[in-house]
Scaffold this motif. Sequence first.
Motif, short mmCIF file in Angstrom:
data_model
loop_
_atom_site.label_atom_id
_atom_site.label_comp_id
_atom_site.label_asym_id
_atom_site.label_seq_id
_atom_site.Cartn_x
_atom_site.Cartn_y
_atom_site.Cartn_z
N VAL A 100 142.74 -24.79 -2.73
CA VAL A 100 143.09 -23.38 -3.45
C VAL A 100 142.36 -23.15 -4.72
CG1 VAL A 100 145.27 -22.96 -5.62
CG2 VAL A 100 145.81 -23.64 -2.76
N ALA A 101 141.87 -22.44 -5.35
CA ALA A 101 140.71 -22.18 -6.48
C ALA A 101 141.85 -21.63 -7.71
CB ALA A 101 139.41 -21.77 -5.81
N ILE A 102 141.24 -22.03 -8.46
CA ILE A 102 141.58 -21.57 -10.37
C ILE A 102 140.69 -20.93 -10.76
CG2 ILE A 102 142.88 -22.24 -12.24
CD1 ILE A 102 144.97 -22.29 -9.58
N VAL A 103 140.33 -19.87 -11.13
CA VAL A 103 139.74 -19.11 -12.06
C VAL A 103 140.15 -19.36 -14.13
CG1 VAL A 103 138.27 -17.03 -12.50
CG2 VAL A 103 138.21 -17.66 -10.53
N ASP A 104 139.31 -19.85 -14.60
CA ASP A 104 139.81 -19.92 -15.75
C ASP A 104 138.64 -19.30 -16.98
OD1 ASP A 104 142.78 -20.02 -16.03
OD2 ASP A 104 142.81 -21.73 -15.31
N ASN A 138 130.71 -24.66 -12.97
CA ASN A 138 130.78 -23.65 -13.73
C ASN A 138 130.90 -22.37 -12.71
OD1 ASN A 138 128.39 -23.19 -12.30
ND2 ASN A 138 127.11 -24.48 -14.26
N GLN A 139 130.58 -20.92 -13.17
CA GLN A 139 130.75 -20.00 -13.05
C GLN A 139 130.43 -19.40 -11.30
OE1 GLN A 139 130.58 -16.80 -15.81
NE2 GLN A 139 128.68 -16.58 -15.52
N SER A 140 128.54 -20.52 -11.82
CA SER A 140 127.67 -20.22 -11.05
C SER A 140 128.22 -21.62 -9.62
CB SER A 140 126.25 -20.37 -11.10
OG SER A 140 126.02 -19.21 -12.00
N GLY A 141 129.21 -22.29 -9.35
CA GLY A 141 128.94 -22.93 -8.22
C GLY A 141 128.87 -24.68 -8.37
N HIS A 142 128.21 -24.88 -9.87
CA HIS A 142 127.76 -25.70 -10.79
C HIS A 142 127.94 -27.15 -10.96
CE1 HIS A 142 123.94 -23.86 -7.95
NE2 HIS A 142 124.05 -23.55 -9.02
N SER A 143 128.16 -28.11 -10.62
CA SER A 143 129.16 -28.63 -11.35
C SER A 143 127.96 -29.43 -13.07
CB SER A 143 129.51 -30.12 -11.21
OG SER A 143 127.23 -31.61 -10.71
N ILE A 173 142.21 -28.93 -4.80
CA ILE A 173 141.77 -28.02 -5.90
C ILE A 173 140.53 -27.72 -6.55
CG2 ILE A 173 142.32 -27.08 -7.76
CD1 ILE A 173 144.91 -29.16 -7.64
N LEU A 174 139.86 -26.33 -6.36
CA LEU A 174 138.75 -26.18 -7.17
C LEU A 174 138.89 -24.99 -8.35
CD1 LEU A 174 135.20 -25.51 -6.70
CD2 LEU A 174 136.31 -23.47 -5.23
N LEU A 175 138.00 -25.91 -9.06
CA LEU A 175 138.52 -25.22 -10.70
C LEU A 175 137.15 -24.85 -10.78
CD1 LEU A 175 139.25 -24.39 -13.72
CD2 LEU A 175 139.31 -27.11 -13.84
N VAL A 176 137.09 -23.16 -11.06
CA VAL A 176 135.99 -22.68 -11.76
C VAL A 176 135.86 -22.38 -12.97
CG1 VAL A 176 134.38 -20.69 -11.25
CG2 VAL A 176 135.51 -21.67 -9.44
N GLU A 177 135.13 -22.63 -13.81
CA GLU A 177 135.43 -22.32 -14.93
C GLU A 177 134.54 -21.29 -15.38
OE1 GLU A 177 137.34 -26.62 -17.18
OE2 GLU A 177 135.34 -26.36 -16.88
N ASN A 182 135.02 -12.78 -21.45
CA ASN A 182 134.25 -11.55 -21.26
C ASN A 182 134.22 -11.26 -19.42
OD1 ASN A 182 133.71 -11.35 -23.54
ND2 ASN A 182 131.63 -12.44 -23.65
N THR A 183 134.35 -10.17 -19.01
CA THR A 183 135.13 -9.48 -17.58
C THR A 183 133.43 -10.09 -17.09
OG1 THR A 183 135.93 -7.88 -18.65
CG2 THR A 183 135.40 -7.59 -16.25
N PRO A 184 132.28 -9.87 -17.29
CA PRO A 184 131.16 -9.99 -16.12
C PRO A 184 131.19 -11.63 -15.78
CG PRO A 184 130.66 -8.55 -18.05
CD PRO A 184 131.74 -9.52 -18.29
N ASP A 185 131.25 -12.34 -16.37
CA ASP A 185 132.19 -13.58 -16.71
C ASP A 185 132.84 -14.06 -15.52
OD1 ASP A 185 129.57 -14.35 -17.68
OD2 ASP A 185 130.06 -15.25 -19.91
N LEU A 186 134.08 -13.41 -15.93
CA LEU A 186 135.34 -14.14 -14.93
C LEU A 186 134.85 -13.34 -13.84
CD1 LEU A 186 137.67 -13.26 -17.63
CD2 LEU A 186 137.90 -15.42 -16.33
N MET A 187 134.08 -12.24 -13.53
CA MET A 187 133.74 -11.58 -11.62
C MET A 187 132.96 -12.74 -11.27
SD MET A 187 135.86 -9.39 -12.33
CE MET A 187 137.35 -9.81 -13.23
N LYS A 188 131.90 -13.33 -11.96
CA LYS A 188 131.03 -14.04 -11.49
C LYS A 188 131.98 -14.84 -10.90
CE LYS A 188 127.36 -16.70 -10.41
NZ LYS A 188 126.21 -15.68 -9.39
N ALA A 189 132.89 -15.76 -11.57
CA ALA A 189 133.64 -17.17 -11.92
C ALA A 189 134.42 -16.84 -10.35
CB ALA A 189 134.45 -17.58 -12.59
N GLU A 190 135.27 -15.57 -10.17
CA GLU A 190 135.84 -14.60 -9.49
C GLU A 190 135.66 -15.12 -7.22
OE1 GLU A 190 139.60 -13.92 -7.92
OE2 GLU A 190 139.12 -14.41 -9.68
N ASP A 191 133.80 -14.61 -7.82
CA ASP A 191 133.08 -14.71 -6.84
C ASP A 191 132.68 -15.78 -5.82
OD1 ASP A 191 133.13 -11.36 -6.62
OD2 ASP A 191 131.08 -11.17 -7.18
#
Length: 417
Positions: A100-104, A138-143, A173-177, A182-191
């Motif tokens: 389960v991934a969490i986007v915050d 982070n939003q790009s998938g890196h630690s 659990i995957l936490l993506v921060e 801002n919307t563009p950052d959250l959309m990057k994290a969502e993807d």
Amino acid sequence: MAAAVTALLTLAVTALTVGLATGVQAAPRASASAVTTDFGCAHPVQAGQARCFGVMKAHRTASGRMSPFTTGSPTTVGYVPSDLRSAYKLGGTSGSGRTVAIVDAMDDPNAASNLATYRRAYGLPSCTTANGCFRKVNQSGHSSPLPSGDYGWAEETSLDLDMVSATCPGCHILLVEANSANTPDLMKAEDTAATTSGVVSVSNSWGGSEDNTITSADPHFHHSGVAITASSGDSGYGVSWPASSPYVTAVGGTSLNKASNSRGWTETAWSGSGSGCSAYEAKPTWQHNSGCAKRTVADVSAVADPNTGVAVYDTYNDCGGGSLCDTELKLGVAQGADGWVQVGGTSVSSPIIASVYALAGNTSQVVNGSYPYRHTSALNDVTSGSNGFCGGSYLCTARPGYDGPTGLGTPNGTGAF
């Protein structure tokens, strides 16, 4: 909305006078000074930013500020994992090996240690970076590098991680921060969250008002085979995005109480749950309610009322912990939390439903929020309660069958997911 997720109004502070039923491991009846307050990330923000939908049981200080009720005991504040799994008939289910991934937004520096404390308190399996169960990126998938910390969003993150743990103890659990709210950052994290190997569901406990840009951002929630949930909001009747996106399961909120009936629990619509008729999103083919020509929120629901809230462990604050920190938090001169707190809001219900999707193991069949509509017999219909004024319409009033505040109902096992 792609350019701007405008802030919703903060939920008005109200007196907390509802106690939990006898026998439930939850907070005792609140005192006259008890109130609820939105997280710091829920305060008014700049246009183009999201807010999270967590509401904390708190108290008003002598200065008029609110600070969280904090306790050193995990058994005296809010519902615990066994309560939630009992209420939603999740015993005997396992999401082992599913993520389960969490986007915050922003970083929670104490996420891993707080998660370990929560799980240890309730005898849940260890979920750490070392054993491969927990990852923070982070939003790009890196630690690294991770975003800067934020006390309000850290409370949201702790809530989300704890609810996945409570609902699906065997899940990874995957936490993506995201770098910001801002919307563009959250959309990057969502993807990033939705395309990471092993992820079967993604929870989003944040949102903002609709505007004419939201449809251009909807594709970020369109990931076949991944169930994506979004909180409906905590300011009562009214629609937020991304809950209104046709590609998500919009999750409303209920008040949950122990009862002597055959289920052992009762639920009513929570007054703070978001709901309504979208002004911009077209009506999905799988939604057939006739009182709204466009997309209707919500689809399903789970506990969200902070008066019947859940136990959460959070220690990220600006006072350093210890008795002095607790005093500063109680006086309202410090930010964050320092221990066990009772939390509500549809920030609770979204990760619960994302985790039930993981338990069900059917997300290969999920392309949008339609699956529960084909399996309504596996839901607890919520038939009473309201979240505002809409002429008595089902858009703000719970009733038998579909309604706005609670959707089709709450999980009765995993069959609807």
